[in-house]
Design a protein around this motif. Structure first.
Motif, PDB file in Angstrom:
ATOM      1  N   ARG A  91      17.811  19.955   1.375  1.00 32.46           N
ATOM      2  CA  ARG A  91      17.176  18.927   1.827  1.00 32.46           C
ATOM      3  C   ARG A  91      17.641  18.580   3.407  1.00 32.46           C
ATOM      4  O   ARG A  91      18.908  18.147   3.362  1.00 32.46           O
ATOM      5  CB  ARG A  91      17.522  17.519   0.891  1.00 32.46           C
ATOM      6  N   GLY A  92      16.655  18.621   4.131  1.00 30.43           N
ATOM      7  CA  GLY A  92      17.333  18.397   5.626  1.00 30.43           C
ATOM      8  C   GLY A  92      17.739  19.620   6.097  1.00 30.43           C
ATOM      9  O   GLY A  92      17.571  19.926   7.251  1.00 30.43           O
ATOM     10  N   GLY A  93      18.653  20.310   5.323  1.00 27.06           N
ATOM     11  CA  GLY A  93      19.169  21.540   5.992  1.00 27.06           C
ATOM     12  C   GLY A  93      18.307  22.695   6.365  1.00 27.06           C
ATOM     13  O   GLY A  93      18.010  23.334   7.213  1.00 27.06           O
ATOM     14  N   GLN A  94      17.297  22.891   5.055  1.00 35.06           N
ATOM     15  CA  GLN A  94      16.671  24.126   4.850  1.00 35.06           C
ATOM     16  C   GLN A  94      15.149  23.574   5.113  1.00 35.06           C
ATOM     17  O   GLN A  94      14.195  24.369   5.561  1.00 35.06           O
ATOM     18  CB  GLN A  94      16.822  24.983   3.765  1.00 35.06           C
ATOM     19  N   ILE A  95      14.946  22.404   4.485  1.00 40.15           N
ATOM     20  CA  ILE A  95      13.671  22.086   4.287  1.00 40.15           C
ATOM     21  C   ILE A  95      13.464  20.583   4.738  1.00 40.15           C
ATOM     22  O   ILE A  95      14.237  19.477   4.307  1.00 40.15           O
ATOM     23  CB  ILE A  95      12.969  21.934   2.865  1.00 40.15           C
ATOM     24  N   GLY A  96      12.954  20.505   5.913  1.00 38.06           N
ATOM     25  CA  GLY A  96      12.837  18.868   6.298  1.00 38.06           C
ATOM     26  C   GLY A  96      11.528  18.196   5.936  1.00 38.06           C
ATOM     27  O   GLY A  96      10.495  18.856   5.544  1.00 38.06           O
ATOM     28  N   PHE A  97      11.522  16.939   5.971  1.00 36.53           N
ATOM     29  CA  PHE A  97      10.311  16.249   5.373  1.00 36.53           C
ATOM     30  C   PHE A  97       9.670  15.210   6.406  1.00 36.53           C
ATOM     31  O   PHE A  97      10.547  14.558   6.805  1.00 36.53           O
ATOM     32  CB  PHE A  97      10.832  15.475   3.992  1.00 36.53           C
ATOM     33  N   ILE A  98       8.674  15.278   6.444  1.00 33.82           N
ATOM     34  CA  ILE A  98       7.810  14.082   7.375  1.00 33.82           C
ATOM     35  C   ILE A  98       7.105  13.277   6.416  1.00 33.82           C
ATOM     36  O   ILE A  98       6.066  13.975   5.774  1.00 33.82           O
ATOM     37  CB  ILE A  98       7.137  14.690   8.633  1.00 33.82           C
ATOM     38  N   PHE A  99       7.020  12.165   6.154  1.00 33.50           N
ATOM     39  CA  PHE A  99       6.546  11.466   5.334  1.00 33.50           C
ATOM     40  C   PHE A  99       5.287  10.558   5.840  1.00 33.50           C
ATOM     41  O   PHE A  99       5.153  10.399   7.267  1.00 33.50           O
ATOM     42  CB  PHE A  99       7.358  10.361   4.619  1.00 33.50           C
ATOM     43  N   GLN A 100       4.255   9.934   5.225  1.00 32.10           N
ATOM     44  CA  GLN A 100       3.299   9.579   5.815  1.00 32.10           C
ATOM     45  C   GLN A 100       3.440   8.190   6.615  1.00 32.10           C
ATOM     46  O   GLN A 100       2.804   8.126   7.742  1.00 32.10           O
ATOM     47  CB  GLN A 100       2.091   9.303   4.574  1.00 32.10           C
ATOM     48  N   ASP A 101       4.156   7.265   6.009  1.00 34.96           N
ATOM     49  CA  ASP A 101       4.215   6.186   6.539  1.00 34.96           C
ATOM     50  C   ASP A 101       5.497   5.789   7.353  1.00 34.96           C
ATOM     51  O   ASP A 101       6.646   5.702   6.671  1.00 34.96           O
ATOM     52  CB  ASP A 101       4.006   4.949   5.610  1.00 34.96           C
ATOM     53  N   PRO A 102       5.202   6.061   8.806  1.00 33.65           N
ATOM     54  CA  PRO A 102       6.573   5.972   9.471  1.00 33.65           C
ATOM     55  C   PRO A 102       7.146   4.598   9.666  1.00 33.65           C
ATOM     56  O   PRO A 102       8.211   4.433  10.023  1.00 33.65           O
ATOM     57  CB  PRO A 102       6.229   6.458  10.909  1.00 33.65           C
ATOM     58  N   ILE A 103       6.419   3.480   9.186  1.00 40.39           N
ATOM     59  CA  ILE A 103       6.880   2.323   9.153  1.00 40.39           C
ATOM     60  C   ILE A 103       7.700   1.870   8.123  1.00 40.39           C
ATOM     61  O   ILE A 103       8.874   1.426   8.396  1.00 40.39           O
ATOM     62  CB  ILE A 103       5.888   1.150   9.258  1.00 40.39           C
ATOM     63  N   SER A 104       7.470   2.312   6.689  1.00 36.13           N
ATOM     64  CA  SER A 104       8.339   2.030   5.683  1.00 36.13           C
ATOM     65  C   SER A 104       9.394   3.242   5.416  1.00 36.13           C
ATOM     66  O   SER A 104      10.393   2.972   4.839  1.00 36.13           O
ATOM     67  CB  SER A 104       7.595   1.757   4.343  1.00 36.13           C
ATOM     68  N   SER A 105       9.193   4.273   6.083  1.00 34.21           N
ATOM     69  CA  SER A 105       9.896   5.438   5.978  1.00 34.21           C
ATOM     70  C   SER A 105      11.386   5.432   6.779  1.00 34.21           C
ATOM     71  O   SER A 105      12.186   6.437   6.583  1.00 34.21           O
ATOM     72  CB  SER A 105       9.080   6.690   6.323  1.00 34.21           C
ATOM     73  N   LEU A 106      11.585   4.633   7.555  1.00 41.18           N
ATOM     74  CA  LEU A 106      12.593   4.233   8.301  1.00 41.18           C
ATOM     75  C   LEU A 106      13.635   3.115   7.883  1.00 41.18           C
ATOM     76  O   LEU A 106      12.869   2.128   7.427  1.00 41.18           O
ATOM     77  CB  LEU A 106      12.422   4.328   9.834  1.00 41.18           C
ATOM     78  N   ASN A 107      14.759   3.022   7.588  1.00 36.57           N
ATOM     79  CA  ASN A 107      15.707   2.018   7.486  1.00 36.57           C
ATOM     80  C   ASN A 107      15.542   1.226   8.359  1.00 36.57           C
ATOM     81  O   ASN A 107      16.011   1.073   9.628  1.00 36.57           O
ATOM     82  CB  ASN A 107      17.011   2.693   7.148  1.00 36.57           C
TER      83      ASN A 107
END
Ligand SMILES: Nc1ncnc2c1ncn2[C@@H]1O[C@H](COP(=O)(O)OP(=O)(O)O)[C@@H](O)[C@H]1O
Ligand code: SF4
Ligand SMILES: [Mg+2]
Lengths: 336, 306
Positions: A91-107
């Motif tokens: 996770r993050g190292g080999q495979i990165g993820f971009i999620f649909q909703d950038p508003i709720s996906s950031l802390n």
């Protein structure tokens, strides 16, 4: 080939009963390519990708079968069998993820710089200050002006498009081999969508990343994908090179999808849901073709069992018992 | 943020002013405060003398500005019963009430928050069941009944703690438990549900997708966002405990403001009643202000907002 998923089965044990979300998903991904995944909402696109990395909520979710081989120097490693520790390195190292909703996906309570640097520190064992330096460079790279100062900004100070740039920076921070983008532009303004697509494509070329691109937008698929997976009812129903899919669709569902686009070039605003009938009820286990109730070509075999992916040509497979072109039942040669 | 803080301070001042007005005019609603304060069978001459002494014959606005002026200097007038300044009596009793409420709060927080966090992070686990039981218990047992049971079992039968008063450091234990158990239950439930909700938030999934360990996600991402929820509630609970200590103080003869208030009401000592009410209100408003300030410091959306 860097990723091969075989017969992936994921279920959710919810209060309403068992949701048969994935019913044997099969696909492969080649290094550096762009694989588009389309299908109406609820067809299992997100659950497929999140299952690979153990990101579905467990419980209620449970991965009940299948394999997901990630190849490293041609050595396969089944992601579904990794320990928590090992999967964290992927996770993050080999495979990165971009999620649909950038508003709720950031802390909301952590600076965006820290949210990017966090994964560098985790995977690349960088010091705080090195991670900061690299993060600032990366912020510039994804098109955020005044990056040094913006490192200390909080998500609410950014627009939706800028937040998605931050999400992209997070996804590529540790130079993964694969980036999974789950409808990365759906939540954004139309004007920003093109910029985000362009940015991901540029980074993909620059870093040589393979991108799995989940989208509703067939225009995007036509313009940027190398290959397309069409999903329906928690299965892959068609897997083809992008030009083959548009020129020579094999699955009745795909044919319906393409017909639903005005001009058939995908320039319309039409959504995928416009095929007559309703999507399959996932609260029941699939024992027949999931598309059968909506299919104009349905015949008795379709009700007898779930059609496997059948090869049409070398790079083209469809999960359908019927050869629409020649109007005869298809010869069933299964390719796992 | 500065603007936010200034507006909160001004708000609080207005609120306190409102309390003063209400308290002052409440006992004058009948038109004759002397009828409330002097015993029923006193003669009319005695009443008149009392009115004269207290200044009740003067116009209302003069009385009010007089009272306001006094309060601003911390002067609540003389207690009718104790024949000394109400402020002195209140100040003498204040520490006991704060001690009780603070210990009850600390106890509740120290027990409830970890249980709530661990339970919320592992729904269905043993700690979670324990937390849910405590939550239910705390919210269903009436605190005066609990107080009596505690006295019966731990003070009378087992003799571990004194039955009443505030003579040894052990004295605070039973009243604090009786006072704080309900809040503890509330806090367990609240922490648990906050954690349950936050761990399903999208940004936690993002953190996971970066390969961050469960522990670091808990400490960096879940804890801070949970504390935002908790801080505002803890402020409310603290002011509730300060005010709610009245019954408990009476049952345990705890020499705080609550039992003083009871005495003052019984003896129709209105200057003292008013002083205590205003003191309670002041601290409740002050604590809420502090809570909002703390919240603003933790939540960047407020810190950098208007
Ligand atoms: N947490 C969950 N609990 C129950 N069902 C879920 C959950 N997450 C997803 N599902 C179900 O799994 C199916 C596939 O969902 P998803 O992969 O999100 O679809 P999409 O193709 O739109 O991304 C849907 O029927 C959805 O209701
Ligand atoms: S298998 Fe049968 S029902 Fe399913 S899509 Fe093909 S023809 Fe239609
Ligand atoms: Mg989805």
């Amino acid at each position: 080939m860097i990723l091969q998923v075989k017969d992936l089965i994921t279920r959710f044990y919810s209060v309403d009963g068992v949701v048969y979300a994935l019913n044997g998903v099969n696909f492969a991904l080649n290094a550096g390519e762009t694989l588009a995944v389309v299908g109406e909402s609820g067809s299992g696109k997100s659950v497929t990708m999140m299952s690979l990395l153990g990101l579905i909520p467990q419980p209620p979710g449970k991965i009940e079968g299948g394999q997901a081989f990630l190849f490293e120097n041609d050595k396969p490693q089944d992601l579904l069998k990794l320990s928590e520790r090992q999967v964290r390195r992927v996770r993050g190292g080999q495979i990165g993820f971009i999620f649909q909703d950038p508003i709720s996906s950031l802390n909301p309570t952590m600076t965006i710089g820290k949210q990017i640097a966090e994964s560098m520190i985790e995977h690349l064992s960088l010091s705080q200050s090195d991670a900061r330096k690299r993060t600032v460079d990366l912020l510039k790279e994804v098109g955020i002006a005044d990056a040094d100062r913006r490192f200390d900004s909080y998500p609410h100070e950014f627009s939706g498009g800028m937040r998605q740039r931050v999400m992209i920076a997070i996804a590529v921070a540790c130079q993964p081999r694969i980036v999974i983008a789950d409808e990365p532009t759906t939540a954004l303004d139309v004007t920003v969508q093109a910029q985000i697509i362009e940015l991901i494509q540029r980074l993909q070329k620059q870093l040589g990343i393979a991108v799995i691109w989940i989208t509703h937008d067939l225009a995007v698929v036509a313009s940027m994908a190398d290959r397309v997976l069409v999903m329906y009812g928690g299965t892959v129903v068609e897997d083809a090179l992008v030009e083959d899919l548009f020129d020579n669709p094999q699955h009745p569902y795909t044919i319906g999808l393409l017909k639903a686009i005005p001009g058939a070039t995908g320039l319309g605003e039409e959504r995928l849901e416009s095929i007559e009938g309703s999507p399959p009820d996932l609260l029941r286990e699939l024992t027949s073709c999931p598309f059968a109730p909506r299919c104009q070509f349905v015949f008795d075999q379709c009700w007898a069992k779930l059609p496997p992916l059948i090869s049409v040509t070398k790079h083209h497979r469809a999960a359908c018992f019927y050869d629409v072109e020649n109007e005869i039942p298809r010869k069933e040669v299964e390719h796992g | 943020m500065q603007r936010y803080l200034i507006s909160r301070v001004i708000q609080s001042i207005f609120l306190l002013g409102g309390v003063l007005v209400v308290v002052f005019f409440m006992i004058r609603l009948t038109g004759d405060p002397a009828s409330l304060m002097v015993s029923r069978n006193a003669s009319e001459e005695m009443r008149e003398a009392f009115r004269e002494k207290m200044g009740f014959n003067r116009p209302l606005y003069v009385q009010f500005s007089d009272y306001l002026y006094g309060v601003l200097q911390g002067d609540f007038g003389n207690s009718l019963h104790f024949k000394q300044p109400a402020r002195e009596i209140i100040l003498e009793r204040l520490p006991a009430t704060f001690q009780l409420a603070t210990i009850a709060l600390l106890g509740a927080v120290i027990i409830a928050v970890p249980i709530g966090i661990i339970g919320g992070s592992n729904p269905g686990s043993f700690v979670d069941s324990l937390g849910r039981a405590l939550g239910l218990l705390g919210q269903t047992i009436p605190n005066f009944w609990l107080a009596l049971i505690l006295i019966l079992v731990f003070a009378v039968n087992l003799r571990w703690f004194p039955t009443f008063g505030r003579d040894s450091y052990l004295s605070v234990v039973l009243p604090a438990i009786a006072l704080g158990l309900g809040s503890m239950g509330q806090l367990v439930r609240l922490t648990r549900s906050a954690v349950l909700e936050i761990r399903n938030d999208d940004y936690i999934r993002t953190a996971k997708s970066k390969g961050i360990s469960q522990l670091k996600i808990g400490l960096r991402h879940i804890a801070r966002n949970t504390s935002l929820v908790l801080i505002s509630v803890i402020g409310v609970i603290y002011s509730y405990l300060l005010g709610g200590s009245i019954y408990i103080e009476i049952i345990f003869s705890w020499p705080g403001l609550g039992s003083l208030l009871e005495q003052a009401i019984k003896s129709r000592d209105f200057p003292l009643v008013m002083g205590i009410t205003i003191t309670f209100s002041f601290f409740v408003i002050f604590i809420n202000l502090l809570t909002d300030i703390a919240y603003a410091f933790i939540d960047p959306r407020i810190r950098y907002g208007g």
